[in-house]
Design a protein around this motif. Structure first.
Motif, PDB file in Angstrom:
ATOM      1  N   ALA A   4       0.824  -1.433  -0.060  1.00 25.58           N
ATOM      2  CA  ALA A   4       0.132   0.022   0.034  1.00 25.58           C
ATOM      3  C   ALA A   4       0.917   1.272   0.045  1.00 25.58           C
ATOM      4  CB  ALA A   4      -0.949   0.045   1.274  1.00 25.58           C
ATOM      5  N   VAL A   5       2.218   1.127   0.476  1.00 26.29           N
ATOM      6  CA  VAL A   5       2.977   2.414   0.575  1.00 26.29           C
ATOM      7  C   VAL A   5       3.973   2.291  -0.814  1.00 26.29           C
ATOM      8  CG1 VAL A   5       4.548   3.346   1.732  1.00 26.29           C
ATOM      9  CG2 VAL A   5       2.989   2.108   2.983  1.00 26.29           C
ATOM     10  N   SER A   6       3.886   3.538  -1.443  1.00 23.40           N
ATOM     11  CA  SER A   6       4.841   3.750  -2.545  1.00 23.40           C
ATOM     12  C   SER A   6       6.188   3.510  -2.267  1.00 23.40           C
ATOM     13  CB  SER A   6       4.525   4.864  -3.258  1.00 23.40           C
ATOM     14  OG  SER A   6       4.713   5.996  -2.264  1.00 23.40           O
ATOM     15  N   GLN A   7       6.663   4.050  -1.316  1.00 19.75           N
ATOM     16  CA  GLN A   7       8.075   4.006  -0.833  1.00 19.75           C
ATOM     17  C   GLN A   7       8.306   3.781   0.777  1.00 19.75           C
ATOM     18  OE1 GLN A   7       9.448   7.984  -2.051  1.00 19.75           O
ATOM     19  NE2 GLN A   7      10.164   7.352  -4.168  1.00 19.75           N
ATOM     20  N   PRO A   8       8.129   2.385   0.984  1.00 20.79           N
ATOM     21  CA  PRO A   8       8.390   1.873   2.222  1.00 20.79           C
ATOM     22  C   PRO A   8       9.627   2.435   2.842  1.00 20.79           C
ATOM     23  CG  PRO A   8       7.743   0.179   0.936  1.00 20.79           C
ATOM     24  CD  PRO A   8       8.017   1.259  -0.195  1.00 20.79           C
ATOM     25  N   VAL A   9       9.701   2.844   4.352  1.00 23.56           N
ATOM     26  CA  VAL A   9      10.690   3.412   4.885  1.00 23.56           C
ATOM     27  C   VAL A   9      10.897   2.588   6.038  1.00 23.56           C
ATOM     28  CG1 VAL A   9      11.762   5.448   5.938  1.00 23.56           C
ATOM     29  CG2 VAL A   9      10.411   5.654   3.871  1.00 23.56           C
ATOM     30  N   PRO A  10      11.977   2.211   6.278  1.00 25.05           N
ATOM     31  CA  PRO A  10      12.542   1.388   7.741  1.00 25.05           C
ATOM     32  C   PRO A  10      12.087   2.333   8.881  1.00 25.05           C
ATOM     33  CG  PRO A  10      14.355   1.231   6.212  1.00 25.05           C
ATOM     34  CD  PRO A  10      13.347   2.122   5.719  1.00 25.05           C
ATOM     35  N   GLY A  11      11.711   1.596  10.159  1.00 24.58           N
ATOM     36  CA  GLY A  11      11.509   2.359  11.306  1.00 24.58           C
ATOM     37  C   GLY A  11       9.921   2.824  11.440  1.00 24.58           C
ATOM     38  N   THR A  12       9.178   2.529  10.556  1.00 29.58           N
ATOM     39  CA  THR A  12       7.836   2.953  10.510  1.00 29.58           C
ATOM     40  C   THR A  12       6.858   1.977  10.910  1.00 29.58           C
ATOM     41  OG1 THR A  12       7.380   2.199   8.338  1.00 29.58           O
ATOM     42  CG2 THR A  12       8.349   4.527   8.619  1.00 29.58           C
ATOM     43  N   VAL A  13       5.564   1.958  10.972  1.00 25.72           N
ATOM     44  CA  VAL A  13       4.517   0.930  11.079  1.00 25.72           C
ATOM     45  C   VAL A  13       4.712  -0.292  10.563  1.00 25.72           C
ATOM     46  CG1 VAL A  13       2.715   1.916   9.515  1.00 25.72           C
ATOM     47  CG2 VAL A  13       1.971   0.450  11.406  1.00 25.72           C
ATOM     48  N   LEU A  14       5.258  -0.295   9.281  1.00 20.92           N
ATOM     49  CA  LEU A  14       5.665  -1.294   8.324  1.00 20.92           C
ATOM     50  C   LEU A  14       6.430  -2.099   9.100  1.00 20.92           C
ATOM     51  CD1 LEU A  14       5.514   0.287   4.960  1.00 20.92           C
ATOM     52  CD2 LEU A  14       3.384  -0.919   5.954  1.00 20.92           C
ATOM     53  N   THR A  15       7.557  -1.663   9.596  1.00 19.72           N
ATOM     54  CA  THR A  15       8.586  -2.518  10.382  1.00 19.72           C
ATOM     55  C   THR A  15       8.324  -3.165  11.450  1.00 19.72           C
ATOM     56  OG1 THR A  15      10.093  -0.535   9.607  1.00 19.72           O
ATOM     57  CG2 THR A  15      10.854  -2.281  11.369  1.00 19.72           C
ATOM     58  N   VAL A  16       7.114  -2.383  12.162  1.00 20.44           N
ATOM     59  CA  VAL A  16       6.622  -3.056  13.547  1.00 20.44           C
ATOM     60  C   VAL A  16       5.678  -4.277  13.041  1.00 20.44           C
ATOM     61  CG1 VAL A  16       5.138  -2.599  15.376  1.00 20.44           C
ATOM     62  CG2 VAL A  16       6.648  -0.958  14.702  1.00 20.44           C
ATOM     63  N   LEU A  17       4.959  -4.112  12.048  1.00 19.34           N
ATOM     64  CA  LEU A  17       4.139  -5.123  11.436  1.00 19.34           C
ATOM     65  C   LEU A  17       4.818  -6.402  11.028  1.00 19.34           C
ATOM     66  CD1 LEU A  17       1.282  -6.251  10.803  1.00 19.34           C
ATOM     67  CD2 LEU A  17       1.371  -4.854   8.446  1.00 19.34           C
ATOM     68  N   HIS A  18       5.806  -6.076  10.294  1.00 23.30           N
ATOM     69  CA  HIS A  18       6.722  -7.124   9.800  1.00 23.30           C
ATOM     70  C   HIS A  18       7.381  -7.894  10.952  1.00 23.30           C
ATOM     71  CE1 HIS A  18       9.124  -9.345   6.794  1.00 23.30           C
ATOM     72  NE2 HIS A  18      10.376  -9.050   7.390  1.00 23.30           N
ATOM     73  N   ALA A  19       7.755  -7.325  11.991  1.00 22.52           N
ATOM     74  CA  ALA A  19       8.435  -7.894  13.049  1.00 22.52           C
ATOM     75  C   ALA A  19       7.242  -8.742  13.561  1.00 22.52           C
ATOM     76  CB  ALA A  19       9.038  -6.832  14.175  1.00 22.52           C
ATOM     77  N   ALA A  20       6.065  -8.279  13.844  1.00 19.72           N
ATOM     78  CA  ALA A  20       4.961  -9.267  14.630  1.00 19.72           C
ATOM     79  C   ALA A  20       4.647 -10.317  13.819  1.00 19.72           C
ATOM     80  CB  ALA A  20       3.657  -8.556  14.481  1.00 19.72           C
ATOM     81  N   SER A  21       4.685 -10.283  12.141  1.00 20.94           N
ATOM     82  CA  SER A  21       4.375 -11.137  11.260  1.00 20.94           C
ATOM     83  C   SER A  21       5.539 -12.378  11.372  1.00 20.94           C
ATOM     84  CB  SER A  21       4.414 -10.874  10.055  1.00 20.94           C
ATOM     85  OG  SER A  21       4.200 -11.815   9.050  1.00 20.94           O
ATOM     86  N   ALA A  64       7.520 -12.955  14.006  1.00 24.80           N
ATOM     87  CA  ALA A  64       7.240 -13.471  15.291  1.00 24.80           C
ATOM     88  C   ALA A  64       6.352 -14.569  15.351  1.00 24.80           C
ATOM     89  CB  ALA A  64       7.307 -12.502  16.249  1.00 24.80           C
ATOM     90  N   ALA A  65       5.241 -14.327  14.769  1.00 24.60           N
ATOM     91  CA  ALA A  65       4.242 -15.324  14.485  1.00 24.60           C
ATOM     92  C   ALA A  65       4.495 -16.614  13.749  1.00 24.60           C
ATOM     93  CB  ALA A  65       2.912 -14.670  14.021  1.00 24.60           C
TER      94      ALA A  65
END
Length: 536
Positions: free
Chosen positions: A122-139, A141-142
């Protein structure tokens, strides 16, 4: 619980709204990326509330249907970039569980993985240190959790998201400079913690955020990390009657006009568009070329510091939100939002507040039913730099009493206190015609009955249909009831259905029963009450 059904999804959605509401202000305060517009918590709350509203209106035949309703509602009501990403998280959860009747540990693992994929896309230019980073870590870990038990998978995801959130300042310099963690990531941690709490039945302990340096005023005016030009407006709209190929092309087109571009769908026929830009018209025209844009919203960012310094042309203003009596309040110098002529949306109320171009605004609401949308409008105005205070008034007569003591020469805070005290000292009464059958404190009423109300409660009932004589009689009885506790001034605002001569009848009645009382009547024309009465 070891499985999550549609009822549990509803419990989670309801709990998310409550926890986001509790954390909204703190999330707004740490919002500095991609622009410090201080609205991430508010946007997440509004988006989740829209999702919950859609769920409550939909049949919950399966867990997939429940999550699908949440995703569609979130997409339709998405606010800001964070709201768009949240809609895609919910869509990912929904898509991953369409073929199962309940969510198990393995199903949640797949759902978080799909949510991670869609949110990143959904994000044109993903940037580390954002909500996407947090979501990826949760994914992750699951995925790596050794157990398939639902509670263990969700706790692993929740704890990993908190660890990733604490690390965001080391990945994004703008966060480190401001001394905060990512606001969108903080919102996601709230949602995952809430999910874990629903599943485990208890609050989940997450690692504390790493101590960070205190924020400074200068930290809120930092340039964008990407170094792109600073765009002044946020444009969002929904699009239908289109295709995936056309929307892919729209995404590329919007990237030429601004940044923070996201063009995402609900997996069916509805798409939402979000972009930060300067050329609003071009962005909307691009949407027209590919489909049918609607629900178009445009917001100017609150971090335009130089613009804020010049946009206020006066120091003080009063905004009154009432049904009818417009000329009366305008004659007193107030800006009036007439509930009788337009619906009260947060956008409309915000427009009325901002249009005053005043640095300090006191809002006098004449109807308690608008408080929720008014609070939302006030929050946006405050985030944009206006000092806005809502004075507790629940009737036009209380608003009129507050306005009567307004003094622009006083300090703003002192003036608000004086108005609040005047409103609180005014008892409010109302004579209205019942629209439905109901049980009141003084018995059952039928449609068409006359109701005499005191401070919001029905205290007198006169069987309908209403006649001029019955209206006059009940009006006199209501005023007598209000004066039983004392009073020196009676103020009456006459409605559209008020019979001719009512003011004279009341004045003659009080001249006999309460000769010490002064009576003042004003034509209001309000459609929702025969009369409003105030006693001071």
């Amino acid at each position: 619980m070891q499985v999550m059904d549609a009822v549990a999804v509803r419990r989670w959605a309801d709990a998310c709204v409550r926890t986001l509401d509790a954390n909204r202000e703190s999330i707004d305060q740490i919002n500095v990326f991609p622009v410090p517009d201080g609205d991430t918590g508010t946007n997440l709350l509004h988006t989740m509330q829209s999702a919950l509203d859609a769920l409550l209106r939909s049949p919950m035949s399966s867990v997939g249907d429940a999550l699908g309703a949440l995703a569609r509602g979130a997409l339709a009501g998405a606010r800001g970039n964070s709201g768009v990403i949240l809609s895609q998280v919910l869509r990912g959860l929904a898509e991953a569980v369409q073929e199962v009747s309940v969510i198990t540990g393995s199903a949640l693992r797949k759902a978080l993985h799909r949510a991670d994929e869609l949110a990143t896309a959904a994000v044109s230019q993903p940037v580390p240190g954002t909500v996407l980073t947090v979501l990826h870590a949760a994914s992750e870990a699951a995925r790596d959790c050794p157990s398939d038990e639902l509670d263990e998978v969700v706790v692993a995801a929740s704890r990993a998201s908190a660890v990733a959130l604490a690390d965001t300042p080391r990945q994004l310099a703008v966060l480190a400079k401001a001394g905060v963690v990512d606001a969108g990531g903080r919102g996601l941690v709230v949602l995952l913690d809430t999910l874990a709490a629903v599943i485990t039945g208890q609050a989940v302990e997450t690692p504390a955020d790493t101590p960070l340096p205190p924020r400074t005023p200068e930290s809120l005016t930092t340039e964008r990390e990407s170094g792109s030009p600073e765009f002044e407006y946020e444009v969002m709209y929904l699009v239908d009657e289109t295709s995936e190929d056309l929307m892919t092309g729209l995404r590329s087109t919007l990237a030429m006009f601004g940044d923070c571009v996201s063009v995402v769908g609900d997996g069916a026929s509805l798409w939402t568009v979000h972009v930060h830009c300067n050329d609003i018209g071009a962005v909307i025209e691009a949407g027209v070329r590919v489909g049918r844009p609607h629900r178009i919203t445009v917001a100017r960012f609150a971090d335009q510091i130089t613009a804020q310094a010049s946009r206020f042309v006066r120091d003080r203003a009063i905004v009154v939100v009432v049904s009818g009596a417009v000329d009366l309040f305008r004659a007193e110098g107030a800006t009036v939002f007439d509930l009788a002529s337009s619906s009260a949306t947060s956008t409309d109320l915000l427009s009325a507040i901002v249009s005053t171009r005043a640095r300090h605004v006191a809002v006098l609401p004449g109807d308690p039913s608008i408080r929720e949308v008014l609070d939302e409008a006030v929050a946006y105005a405050q985030a944009a730099g206006q000092d806005v205070v809502v004075v507790p008034t629940f009737s036009p007569v209380q608003a009129l009493a507050a306005l009567a003591v307004h003094d622009s020469s006083r300090r703003a805070g002192d003036d608000v206190v004086a108005m609040a005290e005047a409103a609180a000292a005014t008892r409010r009464g109302e004579l209205a015609i019942a629209a439905d059958e109901a049980i009141t404190w003084v018995g059952r009423c039928q449609p068409g009955d006359l109701l005499g109300m005191l401070d919001g409660e029905v205290v007198l009932i006169e069987a309908g249909p209403a006649t001029p004589e019955s209206v006059m009689d009940l009006s006199c009885r209501l005023v007598d009831r209000m004066l039983a506790g004392g009073g020196e001034l009676v103020t009456v605002i006459l409605g559209a259905e008020c019979p001719d001569g009512l003011a004279d009848v009341l004045e003659d009645h009080l001249r006999v029963t309460h000769p010490e009382v002064e009576v003042t009547a004003y034509p209001g024309g309000q459609p929702d009450a025969v009369i409003f009465v105030g006693v001071e």
